[in-house]
Write an enzyme that holds these catalytic residues in place. Structure first.
Site, PDB file in Angstrom:
ATOM      1  N   ALA A 206      -7.566  -6.557 -10.865  1.00 54.33           N
ATOM      2  CA  ALA A 206      -6.602  -5.623 -10.587  1.00 54.33           C
ATOM      3  C   ALA A 206      -5.103  -5.958 -10.786  1.00 54.33           C
ATOM      4  O   ALA A 206      -4.989  -7.192 -10.727  1.00 54.33           O
ATOM      5  CB  ALA A 206      -6.639  -4.670  -9.564  1.00 54.33           C
ATOM      6  N   HIS A 207      -4.146  -5.176 -10.589  1.00 49.53           N
ATOM      7  CA  HIS A 207      -2.916  -5.430 -10.224  1.00 49.53           C
ATOM      8  C   HIS A 207      -2.243  -6.540 -11.081  1.00 49.53           C
ATOM      9  O   HIS A 207      -1.291  -7.254 -10.586  1.00 49.53           O
ATOM     10  CB  HIS A 207      -2.609  -5.673  -8.910  1.00 49.53           C
ATOM     11  CG  HIS A 207      -3.381  -5.164  -7.815  1.00 49.53           C
ATOM     12  ND1 HIS A 207      -3.672  -5.367  -6.750  1.00 49.53           N
ATOM     13  CD2 HIS A 207      -3.841  -3.903  -7.973  1.00 49.53           C
ATOM     14  CE1 HIS A 207      -4.245  -4.243  -5.987  1.00 49.53           C
ATOM     15  NE2 HIS A 207      -4.325  -3.231  -6.664  1.00 49.53           N
TER      16      HIS A 207
ATOM     17  N   THR B  72      -3.511 -10.524   1.292  1.00 47.92           N
ATOM     18  CA  THR B  72      -3.053 -11.843   1.156  1.00 47.92           C
ATOM     19  C   THR B  72      -2.299 -12.145   2.614  1.00 47.92           C
ATOM     20  O   THR B  72      -1.344 -11.133   2.526  1.00 47.92           O
ATOM     21  CB  THR B  72      -2.418 -12.055  -0.013  1.00 47.92           C
ATOM     22  OG1 THR B  72      -3.236 -12.145  -1.287  1.00 47.92           O
ATOM     23  CG2 THR B  72      -1.508 -13.438   0.067  1.00 47.92           C
TER      24      THR B  72
ATOM     25  N   PRO C 272      -8.879  -6.281   0.740  1.00 55.40           N
ATOM     26  CA  PRO C 272      -8.395  -7.508   0.762  1.00 55.40           C
ATOM     27  C   PRO C 272      -6.997  -7.550   0.734  1.00 55.40           C
ATOM     28  O   PRO C 272      -6.049  -6.855  -0.007  1.00 55.40           O
ATOM     29  CB  PRO C 272      -8.542  -7.856  -1.063  1.00 55.40           C
ATOM     30  CG  PRO C 272      -9.030  -6.683  -1.382  1.00 55.40           C
ATOM     31  CD  PRO C 272      -9.157  -5.591  -0.697  1.00 55.40           C
TER      32      PRO C 272
ATOM     33  N   GLN D 140     -12.771 -12.082  -1.735  1.00 54.64           N
ATOM     34  CA  GLN D 140     -12.209 -11.804  -3.026  1.00 54.64           C
ATOM     35  C   GLN D 140     -11.776 -12.865  -3.950  1.00 54.64           C
ATOM     36  O   GLN D 140     -10.974 -13.566  -3.470  1.00 54.64           O
ATOM     37  CB  GLN D 140     -10.842 -10.773  -2.846  1.00 54.64           C
ATOM     38  CG  GLN D 140     -10.257 -10.149  -4.520  1.00 54.64           C
ATOM     39  CD  GLN D 140      -9.092  -9.398  -3.925  1.00 54.64           C
ATOM     40  OE1 GLN D 140      -8.019 -10.100  -3.511  1.00 54.64           O
ATOM     41  NE2 GLN D 140      -9.144  -8.188  -4.513  1.00 54.64           N
TER      42      GLN D 140
ATOM     43  N   TYR E  79      -3.076  -9.334 -12.531  1.00 48.89           N
ATOM     44  CA  TYR E  79      -3.440 -10.778 -12.456  1.00 48.89           C
ATOM     45  C   TYR E  79      -4.344 -11.154 -13.714  1.00 48.89           C
ATOM     46  O   TYR E  79      -4.411 -10.440 -14.435  1.00 48.89           O
ATOM     47  CB  TYR E  79      -3.956 -10.958 -10.925  1.00 48.89           C
ATOM     48  CG  TYR E  79      -3.034 -10.908 -10.022  1.00 48.89           C
ATOM     49  CD1 TYR E  79      -1.782 -11.583 -10.045  1.00 48.89           C
ATOM     50  CD2 TYR E  79      -3.471  -9.803  -9.117  1.00 48.89           C
ATOM     51  CE1 TYR E  79      -0.721 -11.374  -8.770  1.00 48.89           C
ATOM     52  CE2 TYR E  79      -2.498  -9.588  -7.936  1.00 48.89           C
ATOM     53  CZ  TYR E  79      -1.065 -10.342  -7.866  1.00 48.89           C
ATOM     54  OH  TYR E  79      -0.361 -10.090  -7.089  1.00 48.89           O
TER      55      TYR E  79
ATOM     56  N   HIS F 239     -11.090 -10.003  -8.524  1.00 46.37           N
ATOM     57  CA  HIS F 239      -9.878  -9.476  -8.532  1.00 46.37           C
ATOM     58  C   HIS F 239      -9.555  -8.898  -9.722  1.00 46.37           C
ATOM     59  O   HIS F 239      -8.822  -9.783 -10.614  1.00 46.37           O
ATOM     60  CB  HIS F 239      -8.898 -10.186  -7.847  1.00 46.37           C
ATOM     61  CG  HIS F 239      -7.622  -9.536  -7.455  1.00 46.37           C
ATOM     62  ND1 HIS F 239      -7.247  -8.239  -8.109  1.00 46.37           N
ATOM     63  CD2 HIS F 239      -6.490  -9.580  -6.643  1.00 46.37           C
ATOM     64  CE1 HIS F 239      -6.067  -7.786  -7.432  1.00 46.37           C
ATOM     65  NE2 HIS F 239      -5.679  -8.723  -6.691  1.00 46.37           N
TER      66      HIS F 239
HETATM   67  C1  FMN Z   1       0.144  -7.787   2.973  1.00 39.33           C
HETATM   68  C2  FMN Z   1      -0.738  -7.170   1.841  1.00 39.33           C
HETATM   69  C3  FMN Z   1      -1.432  -8.116   1.116  1.00 39.33           C
HETATM   70  C4  FMN Z   1      -2.210  -7.742   0.145  1.00 39.33           C
HETATM   71  N1  FMN Z   1      -3.059  -8.732  -0.847  1.00 39.33           N
HETATM   72  C5  FMN Z   1      -3.892  -8.130  -1.623  1.00 39.33           C
HETATM   73  C6  FMN Z   1      -4.823  -9.234  -2.180  1.00 39.33           C
HETATM   74  O1  FMN Z   1      -4.883 -10.392  -2.147  1.00 39.33           O
HETATM   75  N2  FMN Z   1      -5.704  -8.659  -3.100  1.00 39.33           N
HETATM   76  C7  FMN Z   1      -5.639  -7.129  -3.539  1.00 39.33           C
HETATM   77  O2  FMN Z   1      -6.515  -6.903  -4.186  1.00 39.33           O
HETATM   78  N3  FMN Z   1      -4.889  -6.380  -2.965  1.00 39.33           N
HETATM   79  C8  FMN Z   1      -4.088  -6.808  -1.998  1.00 39.33           C
HETATM   80  N4  FMN Z   1      -3.137  -5.926  -1.303  1.00 39.33           N
HETATM   81  C9  FMN Z   1      -3.522  -4.419  -1.706  1.00 39.33           C
HETATM   82  C10 FMN Z   1      -4.453  -3.827  -0.489  1.00 39.33           C
HETATM   83  O3  FMN Z   1      -5.578  -4.491  -0.893  1.00 39.33           O
HETATM   84  C11 FMN Z   1      -4.483  -2.252  -0.359  1.00 39.33           C
HETATM   85  O4  FMN Z   1      -5.047  -1.852  -1.943  1.00 39.33           O
HETATM   86  C12 FMN Z   1      -3.193  -1.707  -0.260  1.00 39.33           C
HETATM   87  O5  FMN Z   1      -2.715  -2.202   0.800  1.00 39.33           O
HETATM   88  C13 FMN Z   1      -3.142  -0.068   0.077  1.00 39.33           C
HETATM   89  O6  FMN Z   1      -4.135   0.008   1.247  1.00 39.33           O
HETATM   90  P1  FMN Z   1      -3.225   0.558   2.331  1.00 39.33           P
HETATM   91  O7  FMN Z   1      -2.439   1.749   1.951  1.00 39.33           O
HETATM   92  O8  FMN Z   1      -4.433   1.014   3.283  1.00 39.33           O
HETATM   93  O9  FMN Z   1      -2.472  -0.410   3.010  1.00 39.33           O
HETATM   94  C14 FMN Z   1      -2.365  -6.328  -0.117  1.00 39.33           C
HETATM   95  C15 FMN Z   1      -1.586  -5.379   0.677  1.00 39.33           C
HETATM   96  C16 FMN Z   1      -0.831  -5.825   1.479  1.00 39.33           C
HETATM   97  C17 FMN Z   1      -0.351  -4.735   2.441  1.00 39.33           C
END
Ligand code: FMN
Length: 368
Positions: free
Chosen positions: A173-174, A29, A27, A104, A176, A171
């Protein structure tokens, strides 16, 4: 570069969820939904990933209400008729391309900045009014607010099923909203939604899952994303041992969760001492449920550094393949590599490694 990638292309089946391969689009954003409605460009973006052969697409975080859930501009919701119609267009495009897609559901909790919203007078919601541990920035949620938040998550999931999504991910995690209840540093409540035990701090999420399960039926797949790390503290470890992690997961399984999505910034990092199992590996082992791993797949640097401008190089998949062949986890989510290149998976499959590109944050500026 990669060894034998066949393990990535094994089908996956869990109840109603039938995936052609083990790759999940993480996911992400994108903030390309003016008026909080995903338009044709958003539909085309997801369709391209389905055409690129991604096994399961998870959408960007989608708001569960139009007031407190988001302070991020141009984030879509799943509440208004226009937004639901937008998601129906996304789903039909992905299905026409043979893809599978889940939404999500996201509530930003204390990370919503009221000043940046259309409702600056409405305070943000969180378990104990805390963004950073020890620093009170608002009031703890009232019972009525908690009830509303739960209902909105459930309604979002029901709407997603009606729209035609194949699954829903909460969601959790993180840092929120849901995560603010899990973490003892941001949940200081002494009522039934908080306390010293994991069974207290999982009550909010478990109630959302349980009530959703009652509404969507036994067969509709429900996922939850969890992270040990927090935005305010990458070193946070709410579950300090496998035993604590089991206490975190068990109430969520009992409530009806089907798949855990275990967020790490680097998938190869061990979660606990004396084992190289990662967060997803431990979760799969302790819960008996399928687990999705994630974090820096195919790229040299991790995603929060990418926001700050670090450029990542294409990187070997050998360690991922080793862990997947060992069945440490079931599925692997890929974020930035798929954000930048809808055909990333085809290139991996066909060994077109010279066509894999570096990732820089410039990729965030467009929605290709
Ligand atoms: C531009 C961007 C937006 C993201 N938005 C979300 C989100 O809306 N929800 C979420 O759970 N994680 C979000 N993440 C985290 C990603 O889901 C993912 O866990 C993270 O990028 C690590 O994966 P990668 O190393 O393959 O990029 C976002 C990451 C990026 C780069």
């Amino acid at each position: 570069m990669p060894g034998n990638v066949d393990v990535l292309f094994e089908p996956f089946e869990m109840g109603a969820l039938k995936l052609a391969n083990r790759i999940v689009m993480a996911p992400m954003t994108r903030s390309f939904s003016p008026g909080n409605v995903p338009g044709e460009d958003v539909a085309a973006y997801y369709r391209r990933r389905a055409e690129g052969g991604v096994g399961l697409i998870l959408t960007e975080g989608v708001s569960t209400n139009t007031t407190t859930a988001s302070g991020t501009p141009n984030v879509p919701n799943i509440v208004t008729d226009e937004a639901k119609a937008g998601w129906a267009r996304v789903v039909s495009g992905v299905k026409a391309a043979g893809g599978v897609i889940g939404v999500q559901l996201w509530h930003e909790g204390a990370f919503r900045n009221p000043a940046k919203t259309a409702h600056p007078d409405i305070p943000s919601w969180s378990a104990s009014g805390m963004k950073v541990p020890g620093k009170q920035v608002g009031a703890p949620m009232s019972d009525a607010e908690i009830e509303t938040a739960i209902t909105e998550f459930v309604d979002g999931a029901v709407a997603a099923k009606e729209i035609g999504f194949d699954c829903v991910e909460f969601h959790g995690a993180h840092s929120y909203l849901i995560d603010s209840f899990f973490w003892e540093e941001t949940n200081l409540r002494t009522d039934k939604w908080g306390g010293p035990n994991w069974s207290d701090r999982t009550a909010f999420a478990a109630e959302i899952i349980h009530r959703t399960r009652e509404r969507v039926g036994a067969d509709f797949p429900l996922l939850i994303r969890l992270s040990q790390w927090k935005q305010q503290d990458f070193s946070a470890r709410p579950a300090k041992s496998p035993d604590e992690l089991a206490q975190w997961l068990t109430p969520l399984v009992d409530a009806g969760i089907d798949i855990f999505h275990c967020s790490q910034r680097r998938f190869w990092e061990p979660e606990f001492e004396n084992s190289d199992l990662n967060f997803a590996g431990w979760t799969q082992k302790l819960s008996g449920k399928p687990a999705i791993s994630v974090g820096s797949v195919g790229l040299s640097g991790e995603f929060t550094a990418a926001y700050a401008g670090e450029v990542s190089q294409p990187a070997s998949l050998d360690e991922l393949i080793r862990r997947m062949e060992a069945r440490e986890f079931d599925l692997i989510a890929v974020g930035r590599a798929l954000l930048q290149d809808p055909d990333w998976l085809k290139k991996i499959r066909d060994g077109r490694n010279d066509e894999l590109a570096v990732f820089s944050k410039d990729a965030l500026a467009t929605l290709y």
